[in-house]
Scaffold this motif. Structure first.
Motif, PDB file in Angstrom:
ATOM      1  N   GLN A   4       0.832  -1.208   0.000  1.00  0.00           N
ATOM      2  CA  GLN A   4       0.000   0.000   0.000  1.00  0.00           C
ATOM      3  C   GLN A   4       0.861   1.250   0.000  1.00  0.00           C
ATOM      4  OE1 GLN A   4      -2.490  -0.559   3.423  1.00  0.00           O
ATOM      5  NE2 GLN A   4      -3.996  -1.778   2.309  1.00  0.00           N
ATOM      6  N   GLU A   5       1.933   1.228   0.784  1.00  0.00           N
ATOM      7  CA  GLU A   5       2.855   2.369   0.803  1.00  0.00           C
ATOM      8  C   GLU A   5       3.491   2.574  -0.564  1.00  0.00           C
ATOM      9  OE1 GLU A   5       6.024   2.499   3.635  1.00  0.00           O
ATOM     10  OE2 GLU A   5       4.726   3.268   5.202  1.00  0.00           O
ATOM     11  N   ASP A   6       3.878   1.469  -1.202  1.00  0.00           N
ATOM     12  CA  ASP A   6       4.498   1.561  -2.523  1.00  0.00           C
ATOM     13  C   ASP A   6       3.525   2.159  -3.534  1.00  0.00           C
ATOM     14  OD1 ASP A   6       6.726   0.435  -1.396  1.00  0.00           O
ATOM     15  OD2 ASP A   6       6.577  -1.478  -2.474  1.00  0.00           O
ATOM     16  N   ALA A  74       5.585  16.401   1.442  1.00  0.00           N
ATOM     17  CA  ALA A  74       6.300  15.878   2.607  1.00  0.00           C
ATOM     18  C   ALA A  74       6.077  14.366   2.734  1.00  0.00           C
ATOM     19  CB  ALA A  74       5.844  16.592   3.874  1.00  0.00           C
ATOM     20  N   GLU A  75       4.854  13.924   2.526  1.00  0.00           N
ATOM     21  CA  GLU A  75       4.539  12.497   2.589  1.00  0.00           C
ATOM     22  C   GLU A  75       5.280  11.739   1.496  1.00  0.00           C
ATOM     23  OE1 GLU A  75       2.500   8.874   3.752  1.00  0.00           O
ATOM     24  OE2 GLU A  75       3.108  10.707   4.760  1.00  0.00           O
ATOM     25  N   LYS A  76       5.333  12.300   0.297  1.00  0.00           N
ATOM     26  CA  LYS A  76       6.042  11.647  -0.813  1.00  0.00           C
ATOM     27  C   LYS A  76       7.518  11.486  -0.461  1.00  0.00           C
ATOM     28  CE  LYS A  76       7.657  12.611  -5.349  1.00  0.00           C
ATOM     29  NZ  LYS A  76       8.817  13.346  -5.081  1.00  0.00           N
ATOM     30  N   THR A  77       8.112  12.496   0.135  1.00  0.00           N
ATOM     31  CA  THR A  77       9.516  12.426   0.530  1.00  0.00           C
ATOM     32  C   THR A  77       9.731  11.342   1.583  1.00  0.00           C
ATOM     33  OG1 THR A  77       9.813  14.770   0.039  1.00  0.00           O
ATOM     34  CG2 THR A  77      11.447  13.760   1.487  1.00  0.00           C
ATOM     35  N   SER A  78       8.857  11.274   2.554  1.00  0.00           N
ATOM     36  CA  SER A  78       8.948  10.256   3.604  1.00  0.00           C
ATOM     37  C   SER A  78       8.770   8.853   3.013  1.00  0.00           C
ATOM     38  CB  SER A  78       7.875  10.533   4.659  1.00  0.00           C
ATOM     39  OG  SER A  78       7.857   9.533   5.628  1.00  0.00           O
ATOM     40  N   LEU A  79       7.786   8.708   2.142  1.00  0.00           N
ATOM     41  CA  LEU A  79       7.557   7.415   1.489  1.00  0.00           C
ATOM     42  C   LEU A  79       8.736   7.035   0.610  1.00  0.00           C
ATOM     43  CD1 LEU A  79       3.805   7.827   0.457  1.00  0.00           C
ATOM     44  CD2 LEU A  79       4.708   6.215   2.150  1.00  0.00           C
ATOM     45  N   ALA A  80       9.332   8.011  -0.057  1.00  0.00           N
ATOM     46  CA  ALA A  80      10.483   7.742  -0.929  1.00  0.00           C
ATOM     47  C   ALA A  80      11.648   7.195  -0.116  1.00  0.00           C
ATOM     48  CB  ALA A  80      10.891   9.008  -1.677  1.00  0.00           C
ATOM     49  N   ALA A  81      11.873   7.745   1.050  1.00  0.00           N
ATOM     50  CA  ALA A  81      12.969   7.276   1.905  1.00  0.00           C
ATOM     51  C   ALA A  81      12.734   5.832   2.341  1.00  0.00           C
ATOM     52  CB  ALA A  81      13.122   8.188   3.121  1.00  0.00           C
ATOM     53  N   LYS A  87      14.018  -1.152  -0.993  1.00  0.00           N
ATOM     54  CA  LYS A  87      14.606  -1.602  -2.256  1.00  0.00           C
ATOM     55  C   LYS A  87      16.095  -1.885  -2.098  1.00  0.00           C
ATOM     56  CE  LYS A  87      10.886  -1.744  -4.541  1.00  0.00           C
ATOM     57  NZ  LYS A  87      10.362  -3.046  -4.976  1.00  0.00           N
ATOM     58  N   MET A  88      16.799  -1.113  -1.284  1.00  0.00           N
ATOM     59  CA  MET A  88      18.217  -1.372  -1.036  1.00  0.00           C
ATOM     60  C   MET A  88      18.390  -2.696  -0.294  1.00  0.00           C
ATOM     61  SD  MET A  88      19.981   0.964  -2.500  1.00  0.00           S
ATOM     62  CE  MET A  88      21.576   0.712  -1.777  1.00  0.00           C
ATOM     63  N   ASP A  89      17.523  -2.952   0.698  1.00  0.00           N
ATOM     64  CA  ASP A  89      17.561  -4.236   1.411  1.00  0.00           C
ATOM     65  C   ASP A  89      17.284  -5.384   0.448  1.00  0.00           C
ATOM     66  OD1 ASP A  89      18.079  -2.935   3.793  1.00  0.00           O
ATOM     67  OD2 ASP A  89      16.017  -3.062   4.524  1.00  0.00           O
ATOM     68  N   GLU A  90      16.280  -5.195  -0.412  1.00  0.00           N
ATOM     69  CA  GLU A  90      15.932  -6.214  -1.407  1.00  0.00           C
ATOM     70  C   GLU A  90      17.110  -6.447  -2.356  1.00  0.00           C
ATOM     71  OE1 GLU A  90      12.809  -6.415  -5.115  1.00  0.00           O
ATOM     72  OE2 GLU A  90      12.090  -5.517  -3.243  1.00  0.00           O
ATOM     73  N   TYR A  91      17.750  -5.384  -2.763  1.00  0.00           N
ATOM     74  CA  TYR A  91      18.905  -5.477  -3.655  1.00  0.00           C
ATOM     75  C   TYR A  91      20.033  -6.288  -2.999  1.00  0.00           C
ATOM     76  CZ  TYR A  91      23.258  -4.054  -5.919  1.00  0.00           C
ATOM     77  OH  TYR A  91      24.480  -4.053  -6.517  1.00  0.00           O
TER      78      TYR A  91
END
Length: 119
Positions: A4-6, A74-81, A87-91
């Protein structure tokens, strides 16, 4: 929750880049139903993350622009982080799995080369 966040992140990102996308375009780009896209947009609207501007003079009778509010940015920035962190963990997990598989293939190839031919 991550899915949902994605979706929320991707939706905010698309709207920031192109506020004139239709709900149908958004649904297609997100890979969700038109109803789900509408539900997500309504949720963002209720949370004050977007505002909707109606263009009554448009050739299309129901043309809208979905504009991010300061809270939406602001929410988009927080969600992006958080998205980037996941994605880095997945990578890193995929990278480790690839290395493991490459080692396994190399070991199998070495083992095969050491086997007698008549087996």
């Amino acid at each position: 929750m991550n899915q949902q966040e994605d979706i929320r992140f991707r939706l905010l990102r698309m709207l920031q880049e192109n506020p004139n996308l239709s709900q149908r375009d958004l649904a297609e780009a997100l890979g969700v139903s038109l109803g789900k896209a509408n539900y997500c947009l309504q949720s963002l609207l209720e949370k004050g993350l977007i505002k909707i501007q109606n263009f009554k003079s448009s050739k299309r009778k129901l043309a809208y622009a979905y504009l991010l509010t300061p809270a939406g940015l602001a929410e988009k920035t927080s969600l992006a982080a958080r998205f980037l962190s996941r994605k880095m963990d997945e990578y890193e997990r995929l990278k480790a799995e690839i290395e493991s598989l490459q080692n396994e293939i190399q070991e199998t190839a070495r083992s095969k080369s050491n086997l007698p031919e008549n087996l």
